[in-house]
Motif scaffolding. Structure first.
Motif, PDB file in Angstrom:
ATOM      1  N   SER A  68     -29.519 -14.023 -26.183  1.00  0.00           N
ATOM      2  CA  SER A  68     -30.675 -13.128 -26.280  1.00  0.00           C
ATOM      3  C   SER A  68     -30.528 -12.016 -25.238  1.00  0.00           C
ATOM      4  N   GLU A  69     -31.389 -10.997 -25.366  1.00  0.00           N
ATOM      5  CA  GLU A  69     -31.384  -9.928 -24.363  1.00  0.00           C
ATOM      6  C   GLU A  69     -31.667 -10.482 -22.972  1.00  0.00           C
ATOM      7  N   LYS A  70     -32.569 -11.442 -22.917  1.00  0.00           N
ATOM      8  CA  LYS A  70     -32.919 -12.063 -21.631  1.00  0.00           C
ATOM      9  C   LYS A  70     -31.701 -12.764 -21.033  1.00  0.00           C
ATOM     10  N   ASP A  71     -30.961 -13.482 -21.871  1.00  0.00           N
ATOM     11  CA  ASP A  71     -29.744 -14.152 -21.386  1.00  0.00           C
ATOM     12  C   ASP A  71     -28.749 -13.124 -20.854  1.00  0.00           C
ATOM     13  N   ILE A  72     -28.572 -12.049 -21.604  1.00  0.00           N
ATOM     14  CA  ILE A  72     -27.584 -11.040 -21.186  1.00  0.00           C
ATOM     15  C   ILE A  72     -28.013 -10.390 -19.870  1.00  0.00           C
ATOM     16  N   GLU A  73     -29.313 -10.176 -19.704  1.00  0.00           N
ATOM     17  CA  GLU A  73     -29.810  -9.666 -18.414  1.00  0.00           C
ATOM     18  C   GLU A  73     -29.452 -10.638 -17.292  1.00  0.00           C
ATOM     19  N   GLY A  74     -29.636 -11.929 -17.557  1.00  0.00           N
ATOM     20  CA  GLY A  74     -29.315 -12.959 -16.556  1.00  0.00           C
ATOM     21  C   GLY A  74     -27.833 -12.966 -16.216  1.00  0.00           C
ATOM     22  N   ILE A  75     -26.988 -12.842 -17.239  1.00  0.00           N
ATOM     23  CA  ILE A  75     -25.537 -12.833 -17.007  1.00  0.00           C
ATOM     24  C   ILE A  75     -25.162 -11.586 -16.199  1.00  0.00           C
ATOM     25  N   LYS A  76     -25.852 -10.465 -16.474  1.00  0.00           N
ATOM     26  CA  LYS A  76     -25.565  -9.237 -15.714  1.00  0.00           C
ATOM     27  C   LYS A  76     -25.912  -9.394 -14.242  1.00  0.00           C
ATOM     28  N   GLU A  77     -27.007 -10.080 -13.949  1.00  0.00           N
ATOM     29  CA  GLU A  77     -27.383 -10.312 -12.546  1.00  0.00           C
ATOM     30  C   GLU A  77     -26.308 -11.162 -11.856  1.00  0.00           C
ATOM     31  N   SER A  78     -25.846 -12.178 -12.561  1.00  0.00           N
ATOM     32  CA  SER A  78     -24.773 -13.025 -12.039  1.00  0.00           C
ATOM     33  C   SER A  78     -23.499 -12.195 -11.825  1.00  0.00           C
TER      34      SER A  78
END
Ligand code: MF3
Ligand code: CO
Length: 289
Positions: free
Chosen positions: A46-56
């Protein structure tokens, strides 16, 4: 259970299925019926997951930048490990390799004829002419990112320098093939061809992987497969491109004593660059490099 047009979409967007993933699912189904391998819903972030991966990924890349600042002749791979460990923790992350299937350190450091999974060691001191892959994998708030870079120590031979550069070009070429409705084999083949065109070979047994909610997710990503084969690329997939390119033969073996270090069979150097990439609606977005 079959999802109906007016049901909420399975992806959690709160939109109706018919205005969200329905058309895409139908297209995927049609391609599957032609005999292709297609991703399951749990492989689509999801977009939320991709945002999380970007933070990582931000931590991951900051750590690789810091490695670039300190790495030089005379530095040990144990000291690189300390830097990766301490900086990752300081930024709120966790080094994913530490204790992963028993891996004893926080980063993989693979020098010259070591293909991958080299274990950092205070006794392994970098010397003039070494080429080294530093592979950093980061967990932040449950999201995983994974990338690696090559560093050249002092005066590297023109042959080794070319290997490092061509391997990076392989990843760049591979990225241009990442777009919806292409296949992983389309990406793999441009990588394999570029390596072969330069007289090199691509490691067969070890490849990339889906990444994000786990360290290593489906699919396995090969870099030697043929166009039109392997899994269909669909928006929301996140995986690594990380070909290991050998100067000589593609044959490898694993150290029997430590159970991790992978070497080239012929003792010639190997190089690797790794990015985490997301498939978008129109192409790709590199999350770590
Ligand atoms: N970072 C490697 C990869 O790119 C995996 C290393 S596994 C470890 O997939 F345990 F050695 F860290
Ligand atoms: Co990886």
């Amino acid at each position: 259970m079959k999802i109906e047009r007016n049901d909420p979409c399975w992806c959690g967007s709160n939109k109706k299925y018919k205005t969200c993933h329905m058309n895409m699912d139908n297209k995927i189904k049609a391609i599957e019926l032609q005999g292709h391998i297609v991703p399951t819903h749990d492989m689509l972030k999801s977009e939320k997951d991709i945002e999380g991966i970007k933070e990582s990924s931000k931590i991951n890349m900051a750590v690789l930048d810091a490695v670039g600042e300190m790495i030089k002749e005379g530095v040990s791979t144990g000291e690189i490990d300390d830097l990766v460990h301490d900086m990752t923790i300081k930024m709120g992350g966790i080094p994913a390799p530490l204790n992963y299937n028993g891996f004893p350190k926080s980063v993989c450091t693979s020098i010259n004829e070591v293909v991958c999974h080299g274990i950092p060691d205070y006794n392994r001191i970098l010397k003039d002419g070494d080429i080294i892959n530093v592979d950093v994998s980061t967990i932040y708030k449950g999201y995983f990112s994974d990338s690696s870079r090559m560093y050249m120590i002092g005066n590297v031979s023109p042959e080794a320098k070319k290997l490092v550069e061509v391997t990076k070009e392989c990843v760049e070429l591979g990225l241009t093939m990442v777009k919806p409705w292409n296949f992983l084999g389309d990406m793999a083949d441009v990588i394999n061809q570029h390596a072969k065109d330069n007289g090199y070979s691509v490691v067969v047994e070890i490849g990339g992987h889906g990444v994000g909610l786990e360290f290593h997710e489906e699919p396995f990503v090969s870099y030697i497969t043929k166009p039109g084969t392997e899994m269909l690329m669909v928006p929301g997939m996140v995986f690594t491109i990380e070909p290991m390119v050998n100067m000589g033969s593609s044959r490898i073996y694993t150290d029997e004593d430590d159970g991790w270090t992978v070497y080239t069979d012929d003792g010639l150097p190997s190089a690797q660059w790794e990015v985490t990439v997301a498939v978008t609606e129109t192409g790709y977005e590199v999350l770590t490099w």
